[in-house]
Design an enzyme around this catalytic site. Sequence first.
Site, PDB file in Angstrom:
ATOM      1  CD  GLU A   2      -3.089  -0.655  -0.292  1.00 26.06           C
ATOM      2  OE1 GLU A   2      -3.574  -0.218  -0.805  1.00 26.06           O
ATOM      3  OE2 GLU A   2      -3.200  -2.042  -0.281  1.00 26.06           O
ATOM      4  CB  CYS A  55      10.490 -15.822 -47.052  1.00 28.87           C
ATOM      5  SG  CYS A  55      11.538 -14.901 -46.140  1.00 28.87           S
TER       6      CYS A  55
END
Length: 518
Positions: free
Chosen positions: A44, A446
Amino acid sequence: MSKPVVDYSVYLVTDSGLNNPSRTLLQSIEDSIKGGVTLVQLREKDLDTAAFTALARQVHAVTKKYNVPLLINDNLEVALAIDAEGAHVGQDDTTCIEARRKLGPNKILGISTGTPEEARKALADGADYIGIGTCYMTQTKSPKRTLGPIGVRAILEALPAEAAMRTVVIGGIKEDNTYRTVVHSAGKNGRVLDGVAVVTGIVGAKDAKVASENLLREFRAAVDLVSGKSVASSPPPHKAVDAVLREFPSLLKTLREKSPLTHHISNYVVMNDTANATLALGGSPIMAPSAAEAEDLSKVVSSVVLNIGTLTDSFVDCMLVAGKHANAQHKPVILDPVGAGATSLREATTRRILNHVHVDIIKGNAGEIATIAKLVGCETEAIAMRGVDSVGGGFADPANVVKAVAKRERCVVAMTGKVDYVSDGERTVAIDNGHEYQGRITGSGCMIASSIASFAAISPNDHFAAAVAGILALNLAGEHAAARSDVRGPGTFRAAFIDEMANLKPEDLLNEARIRVL
């Protein structure tokens, strides 16, 4: 009182500002413990000491009810005032040594770390555990950089395997990335994360109990896999390489019968070539570089290709989203890190993908694989890059390089060149097929990634077989094309190359393969 024994498996770190408005913070904590949270840290930042102490007493009443330790974040006064089981401090707060002096020997003490040096210092200074982060981007912090599993792994490997200090990872940990984070961060020294620290994934969830149950399930499954305890989730035993080769004809037949749909996020230079190669081989491509449709596509495609040849923000975003959803749908992901070592941007993008997506098959040339080896902590020679091509000599021992990277990343690695090498970390082969014209046209590498993706789509249980078959098929097409009388150079070869992919006979993959088992 002796120091409590702590299970760090699912470590809740609270944040009132992010707590789901449907319940109070106390309800959120109790529900999460019922779901399996094993440790709670009360954080907190905006409360003064008096208000923080009052809230901590209420939270402690809940955690003690379930015998779950409570740690206090950064405020030793509060930890001592309520007699919490321990505290957690940050690098900019009280030193670990000073915190230990104030807390005494019987309290749990943790400290935040983001580097191997900080981790080693925490060990030397007597911390019980370290919080390693930030792993991913998160709503609670805005880090200058994120570690990802690769960075977490480097910190785990900086610690002696026998060290008693425990480790948890924090920062953007949620149900959908817990398993991959734990598995891919496991160190070669045998160290595995002892827990995951979660904020938003629990306190912001609609149902904190269910969220905690899911996180605990994912964490335990990952630990079981890495430790070898998992039987149900383990892959079937690997087939011997000769048995894999005998199945290549049937793989090509199945590919042509099923025509699996492959999602390509590819580069503009070769998009047409990779689409045509996929079609010629028997598969079906969809070239879709938009993140907006990646989730929908993940439900209908059979594999995904991530090709970083064209680096734009939108392409990279799409790759990350498509990879994430492909992982969720258990669809194979093939990474083609085009030019990975050529620029810092390409190297960073490759690292980002490896950190956020489980990649099943990596396909690259020597320079690209050398870059990945460096990124994931495998020691090897550097290979120079010029544009997207590697230049100069290759590795002194290429087989061991692909094997090491494959084992490190728990995937298949395919390195293309004059001789192609493929390994899954256990089985390793060299492929001597192919023709020099393949290296003299744009996109041949690719196209191989696309071919591998098509075979991976119909070989879900053996990505090694898919990678070898994908390379072999295109290399044979290259040999057949170069042997044609109408091929007079790279230009005529390009068209013939596509033709011969379509003309390839299933038996060619068995009869003409020149593959060496290494």
